[in-house]
Scaffold this motif. Sequence first.
Motif, PDB file in Angstrom:
ATOM      1  N   UNK A   1     -42.676 -14.583 -28.566  1.00  0.00           N
ATOM      2  CA  UNK A   1     -41.531 -15.265 -27.965  1.00  0.00           C
ATOM      3  C   UNK A   1     -40.266 -14.481 -28.286  1.00  0.00           C
ATOM      4  N   UNK A   2     -39.478 -14.199 -27.280  1.00  0.00           N
ATOM      5  CA  UNK A   2     -38.192 -13.536 -27.519  1.00  0.00           C
ATOM      6  C   UNK A   2     -37.093 -14.333 -26.831  1.00  0.00           C
ATOM      7  N   UNK A   3     -35.907 -14.212 -27.366  1.00  0.00           N
ATOM      8  CA  UNK A   3     -34.750 -14.841 -26.737  1.00  0.00           C
ATOM      9  C   UNK A   3     -34.149 -13.844 -25.773  1.00  0.00           C
ATOM     10  N   UNK A   4     -33.981 -14.263 -24.528  1.00  0.00           N
ATOM     11  CA  UNK A   4     -33.376 -13.385 -23.527  1.00  0.00           C
ATOM     12  C   UNK A   4     -32.169 -14.107 -22.928  1.00  0.00           C
ATOM     13  N   UNK A   5     -31.432 -13.374 -22.104  1.00  0.00           N
ATOM     14  CA  UNK A   5     -30.229 -13.964 -21.521  1.00  0.00           C
ATOM     15  C   UNK A   5     -29.094 -13.931 -22.509  1.00  0.00           C
ATOM     16  N   UNK A   6     -28.100 -14.732 -22.256  1.00  0.00           N
ATOM     17  CA  UNK A   6     -26.905 -14.628 -23.076  1.00  0.00           C
ATOM     18  C   UNK A   6     -26.225 -13.302 -22.779  1.00  0.00           C
ATOM     19  N   UNK A   7     -25.338 -12.899 -23.625  1.00  0.00           N
ATOM     20  CA  UNK A   7     -24.643 -11.629 -23.411  1.00  0.00           C
ATOM     21  C   UNK A   7     -24.374 -10.980 -24.752  1.00  0.00           C
ATOM     22  N   UNK A   8     -24.462  -9.664 -24.758  1.00  0.00           N
ATOM     23  CA  UNK A   8     -24.106  -8.886 -25.942  1.00  0.00           C
ATOM     24  C   UNK A   8     -22.797  -8.177 -25.612  1.00  0.00           C
ATOM     25  N   UNK A   9     -21.774  -8.445 -26.409  1.00  0.00           N
ATOM     26  CA  UNK A   9     -20.424  -8.003 -26.037  1.00  0.00           C
ATOM     27  C   UNK A   9     -19.820  -7.104 -27.117  1.00  0.00           C
ATOM     28  N   UNK A  10     -19.261  -6.004 -26.704  1.00  0.00           N
ATOM     29  CA  UNK A  10     -18.495  -5.118 -27.585  1.00  0.00           C
ATOM     30  C   UNK A  10     -17.071  -5.051 -27.025  1.00  0.00           C
ATOM     31  N   UNK A  11     -16.088  -5.000 -27.915  1.00  0.00           N
ATOM     32  CA  UNK A  11     -14.694  -4.828 -27.479  1.00  0.00           C
ATOM     33  C   UNK A  11     -14.165  -3.539 -28.104  1.00  0.00           C
ATOM     34  N   UNK A  12     -13.740  -2.623 -27.246  1.00  0.00           N
ATOM     35  CA  UNK A  12     -13.295  -1.302 -27.694  1.00  0.00           C
ATOM     36  C   UNK A  12     -11.808  -1.116 -27.398  1.00  0.00           C
ATOM     37  N   UNK A  13     -11.148  -0.342 -28.239  1.00  0.00           N
ATOM     38  CA  UNK A  13      -9.761   0.038 -27.952  1.00  0.00           C
ATOM     39  C   UNK A  13      -9.746   1.107 -26.866  1.00  0.00           C
ATOM     40  N   UNK A  14      -8.815   0.977 -25.952  1.00  0.00           N
ATOM     41  CA  UNK A  14      -8.640   1.999 -24.906  1.00  0.00           C
ATOM     42  C   UNK A  14      -7.414   2.822 -25.261  1.00  0.00           C
ATOM     43  N   UNK A  15      -7.609   4.116 -25.423  1.00  0.00           N
ATOM     44  CA  UNK A  15      -6.496   4.976 -25.832  1.00  0.00           C
ATOM     45  C   UNK A  15      -5.538   5.212 -24.672  1.00  0.00           C
ATOM     46  N   UNK A  16      -6.097   5.340 -23.483  1.00  0.00           N
ATOM     47  CA  UNK A  16      -5.263   5.673 -22.321  1.00  0.00           C
ATOM     48  C   UNK A  16      -5.940   5.161 -21.055  1.00  0.00           C
ATOM     49  N   UNK A  17      -5.152   4.642 -20.134  1.00  0.00           N
ATOM     50  CA  UNK A  17      -5.697   4.132 -18.862  1.00  0.00           C
ATOM     51  C   UNK A  17      -4.842   4.663 -17.734  1.00  0.00           C
ATOM     52  N   UNK A  18      -5.474   5.302 -16.773  1.00  0.00           N
ATOM     53  CA  UNK A  18      -4.723   5.807 -15.619  1.00  0.00           C
ATOM     54  C   UNK A  18      -5.561   5.612 -14.376  1.00  0.00           C
TER      55      UNK A  18
END
Length: 106
Positions: free
Chosen positions: A87-104
Amino acid sequence: MKMVVAIVGQDDVNNVIRSLNERGFSSTCLSTTGGFLRWGNTTLLVGVEAEQVDAVIGLIGEHSKRRSRMVQSHSGLGIDMPAGEMEVTVGGATVFVLDVERFEQL
Ligand code: 2BA
């Protein structure tokens, strides 16, 4: 600015994307595969201002449901798994939050 990287199961990803769009959040969807189950999932990239991160994670969580599934163990993947069904748990979400150095956008 932050980059929210969210790995979402196939059953939920359409609802997650729809809810992000409805709230005006842009996202990019990458077709990915989980390293354990080798099932397809989707990795969403959502670039947002820092103060919007919690809203984005809230929407993702609201539409990603965790479920239990029985899976047949498979060999040849180089992973230690018990023989037979597990039995495994599936679904849900795995979330990472990263700093963005520059956006263009050019
Ligand atoms: P998978 O690697 O295919 O893992 C699917 C689910 O299988 C996992 O759900 C977990 O419930 C279970 N699982 C994973 N490794 C296991 C193990 N060694 N023994 C027993 N059960 C195991 P989640 O943890 O929600 O992860 C869902 C998907 O998110 C993963 O798919 C993978 O694609 C990604 N993910 C999870 N953690 C990650 C991390 N630290 N870095 C990168 N990707 C990650």
